[in-house]
Motif scaffolding. Sequence first.
Motif, short mmCIF file in Angstrom:
data_model
loop_
_atom_site.label_atom_id
_atom_site.label_comp_id
_atom_site.label_asym_id
_atom_site.label_seq_id
_atom_site.Cartn_x
_atom_site.Cartn_y
_atom_site.Cartn_z
N SER A 187 0.81 -1.22 0.00
CA SER A 187 0.00 0.00 0.00
C SER A 187 0.85 1.27 0.00
O SER A 187 0.42 2.30 -0.52
CB SER A 187 -0.94 0.00 1.21
N TRP A 188 2.07 1.20 0.57
CA TRP A 188 2.91 2.40 0.58
C TRP A 188 3.21 2.86 -0.85
O TRP A 188 3.47 4.06 -1.07
CB TRP A 188 4.21 2.15 1.35
N THR A 189 3.22 1.94 -1.79
CA THR A 189 3.49 2.31 -3.18
C THR A 189 2.43 3.26 -3.70
O THR A 189 2.74 4.22 -4.43
CB THR A 189 3.53 1.04 -4.06
N ALA A 190 1.17 3.01 -3.32
CA ALA A 190 0.09 3.92 -3.73
C ALA A 190 0.27 5.29 -3.11
O ALA A 190 0.05 6.32 -3.76
CB ALA A 190 -1.26 3.32 -3.32
N PRO B 272 1.77 8.46 4.58
CA PRO B 272 1.52 7.02 4.73
C PRO B 272 0.09 6.70 5.15
O PRO B 272 -0.45 7.30 6.07
CB PRO B 272 2.52 6.61 5.82
N GLY B 273 -0.53 5.76 4.44
CA GLY B 273 -1.87 5.30 4.76
C GLY B 273 -2.99 6.09 4.12
O GLY B 273 -4.16 5.64 4.14
N ARG B 274 -2.68 7.24 3.51
CA ARG B 274 -3.75 8.09 2.98
C ARG B 274 -4.36 7.54 1.68
O ARG B 274 -5.47 7.93 1.30
CB ARG B 274 -3.22 9.50 2.72
N ALA B 275 -3.65 6.66 1.00
CA ALA B 275 -4.16 6.14 -0.27
C ALA B 275 -5.01 4.89 -0.09
O ALA B 275 -5.56 4.38 -1.07
CB ALA B 275 -3.00 5.84 -1.22
N GLU B 276 -5.16 4.40 1.13
CA GLU B 276 -5.84 3.12 1.32
C GLU B 276 -7.31 3.17 0.89
O GLU B 276 -7.83 2.18 0.37
CB GLU B 276 -5.72 2.69 2.78
N ARG B 277 -7.98 4.29 1.10
CA ARG B 277 -9.39 4.35 0.70
C ARG B 277 -9.52 4.29 -0.82
O ARG B 277 -10.51 3.77 -1.35
CB ARG B 277 -10.07 5.60 1.25
N HIS B 278 -8.53 4.82 -1.53
CA HIS B 278 -8.56 4.72 -2.99
C HIS B 278 -8.29 3.27 -3.43
O HIS B 278 -8.90 2.79 -4.40
CB HIS B 278 -7.54 5.66 -3.61
N LEU B 279 -7.38 2.60 -2.72
CA LEU B 279 -7.15 1.18 -3.00
C LEU B 279 -8.42 0.37 -2.76
O LEU B 279 -8.73 -0.56 -3.51
CB LEU B 279 -6.02 0.65 -2.13
N ASP B 280 -9.16 0.73 -1.70
CA ASP B 280 -10.40 0.01 -1.41
C ASP B 280 -11.40 0.17 -2.56
O ASP B 280 -12.13 -0.77 -2.90
CB ASP B 280 -11.03 0.53 -0.11
N ARG C 11 8.99 8.71 -7.37
CA ARG C 11 8.63 8.60 -5.95
C ARG C 11 8.49 7.14 -5.53
O ARG C 11 8.96 6.73 -4.46
CB ARG C 11 7.31 9.35 -5.69
N ALA C 12 7.84 6.33 -6.36
CA ALA C 12 7.67 4.91 -6.01
C ALA C 12 9.01 4.19 -5.99
O ALA C 12 9.32 3.43 -5.06
CB ALA C 12 6.72 4.24 -7.01
N PHE C 13 9.84 4.43 -7.01
CA PHE C 13 11.16 3.80 -7.05
C PHE C 13 12.00 4.24 -5.85
O PHE C 13 12.78 3.45 -5.30
CB PHE C 13 11.88 4.16 -8.34
N GLY C 14 11.84 5.50 -5.45
CA GLY C 14 12.57 5.99 -4.28
C GLY C 14 12.18 5.27 -3.01
O GLY C 14 13.00 5.13 -2.09
N GLY C 15 10.94 4.80 -2.93
CA GLY C 15 10.51 4.00 -1.78
C GLY C 15 11.22 2.66 -1.75
O GLY C 15 11.71 2.22 -0.69
#
Length: 861
Positions: free
Chosen positions: A392-395, A403-411, A460-464
């Motif tokens: 989820s951190w990738t999103a 961190p964690g703010r994209a989870e509702r979009h993943l849902d 940004r994702a690759f940096g993670g």
Amino acid sequence: MAAQDAEDDAFPDPSEAWTAQDFTARLRRLRVWSGLTYRQVEKRSGLQGMPLPYSTIATALQRDTLPREEFVAVFVRACGVDPAPWLTARRRLAVAEAEAVAPAWPAEAPPAYGAPPRPAQLPPDAGDFSGREVPVRELTRLLVRGEARTIAISAIAGMAGVGKTTLAVHVGHAVEDAFPDGRLYVDLRGYDAPLDPADVLARFLRALGVDGQKIPDTVDERAAVYRSLLAARRLLVVLDNAADETQVRPLLPGTPSCAVLLTSRRRLAGLEGVYQLDLDVFDAEPAVELLARIAGADRVAAEPEAALEIAVLCGGLPLAVRICGARLRTRPHWRLTDLTRRLRDERSRLDELAVGDLAVRAGLSLSHAGLDADAQRLFRLLGLLDAPDFASWTADALLDLAPGRAERHLDQLLDARLLDVLSGEGSAVRYRFHDLVRVYARELAEGQDDEPDRRAALTRAFGGWLALAEQAHIRLFGGDYAVLHGSAPRRPPPLELCDDPLTWYESERLSLLATIGQAARLEMDELCWDLACSLWAVFETLAHHDEWRTTAETALTVTRRAGNRRGEAFVLTGLAHLDVARQRYAHAEEILGSAIRIFEEVDEEHGRALCLTMTAYIDHMHGRYDRALPRYEEALAGLRRAGDHGAVIICLRCISQIHLELARPDLARPYLDAARELLGGAAGDRSHPQLLYQLGQFHLARRELEEAEQVFTRLAEIADEIRDPQGGAAALCGLGEILLHRGEFARARALLDESLTAARGAGERLLGARILTVLGRCHAGEGDHERAAAVLDEAAEICAEIRTPLWQGRALDALGTVLRAGGDIDAARDAWTRARALFAAAGSPEAADVTARLDDLPGRT
């Protein structure tokens, strides 16, 4: 008047009510029987504000029609009575009321005209249906079970194109005999223009024979009539493509004589008592079978490899396979390889997966349209990743959120079946796309998002991933040591993901490899080489040599293409490191020479010192002590100036090893003490288990067996904790050698056998040869000279292959001792002669010991 009062005081039996008016009158008499006023009943029931056409219970009871079920339940309960008999009576009257609305079908009427309608609304069954035997069997069993006390509802969920409707229609036809009163069907168009339940009920009521002019106005009233008409019938209701629970609930029958089969792209978890079936894509075999049924078995049998490739390129999605079959059927001049060639191009694959009114893109677009703007953007950006799965951190990184703010979009993506959960719990949950969904998402991204925005999101994702790989190295190595870094930006995700770096790596392995390859294709050379090099500690610990080489060669290509000399030099260093780990010393020397020249060119002292350390190690393995020691000392000075404490520790350990091998333990001890002091004493042993092994060898050299045993036992514990197979094998070898010194040969042999298995499993040939040498001495101690000779001969052969002359000499020296004990003087002389030559070339004092043994042989000429 007295008779009337007596009647009002008697308990009113609801089962004796035969009209709505009589039922309502009995409710009024129940209030009298309870001794409560209307206002008291209203207050006790909590019905104030209830959505009724009247404001009080008293006026509500003046209606001519049956009160609503919920009204009856709370009113009767407020009067202190069990509402169940009253609700039963109300439902009985509701059926009668519905029958008054519906047409009367006289028993003597001809079946063709006057019998109750038997709706048969199912679409035709697919003649080429295949591949769903298990769900068909399970759904059939659930729908036709006769013992059910509640209505049987089976829900099929899955992504667009997975075959939900096809399965539902097939099952609906298969259970026809179990539902003699008919089968209702409606496409609820949940992801297009969802139908209003009121309109669906009107359609169903007309199918059940209700005059359109007599259909009630509200959805509740229509549902009541609908359920009343179905109350005494055995009828199947198929609700296809449902949007949500709100759309479905009014359409559910109320009695167990009926059953419901519904489909939706999302799981309708809010419906009670529903059997949920998640329909997945086909595996290769059923996908090829479906293709054969549509395109023709002979064509598929003639090109089985192409048929399998079509199934794979379709991702096993039944709709895609069906489209491919239809295209082949309408193009008899095509070979299957003609279609595979078209499908291989990812950019045009969705264009190829369309025929007539069937198209994979169309189904996906409906699912996408139902998302909000942020979820749509996340969907597009996720499609840009080559990683096969992600956390989820990738999103969060792609959307640049905390961190964690994209989870509702993943849902949202999960609910729309545009994304699947792969595994894990909490922060370890991983997600993945179906291959065709990824193609569609990337297609949208490239059409709607500017190239700079796409690149920024990927950076940004690759940096993670880079930040996590760096943390994995630090945790395995005890610090950010023995590694260089580039200028690529980091984006630290939740670092607790790397608390167990090897578990993290196993979950991210494929994604990391894909990201390195994608960074290379996007010419992100700094990020590519830095990420590849940050993973070396993990690769070495797990002996993942193939991944190590593949990623390093990818990084080498992109750094050379970009003219990134510093990055190129350190990638070469990593390739040399891999060759050293695999005992390919000659090739490693050649690569290190190139890397040192580049580091000198770009004035990178730290990188040059790391290369010198490895060059010295190769000299060490070849027994060239006169070259190894000064190179180690030169590297040591450079590493100290760079502040690379971890590499300094390695260098000190290697210098001490040389002194131990030259039988100079007193010279070795200061280097060992300096290394342990720098490491932090025993507290740092977990970070450098190799140093513990060296300390154990020091105690063995001094015959301090108890101290050696303590050290090797600690090493075994640490190796188990950090899952280091090489360290574990070395620890067992050390413990076995201690037992050998004590004469406990059987116990020693058991440990050495276990150690050898672990070393071979880790691909450690040099360690394996060293273990074989100790094992040969153990066999000799047991008197099994033949076995000892075979084992020592194998050890010498391995050392010759990997060009480690010092260890080859030791194996031959031990072999000579075994052969001499067995009485084979000539063979012993040959083994010792070869050993002496190897020791002499290395400048090892062991040459003099072997010479003495040769002089003691009888019959010397």
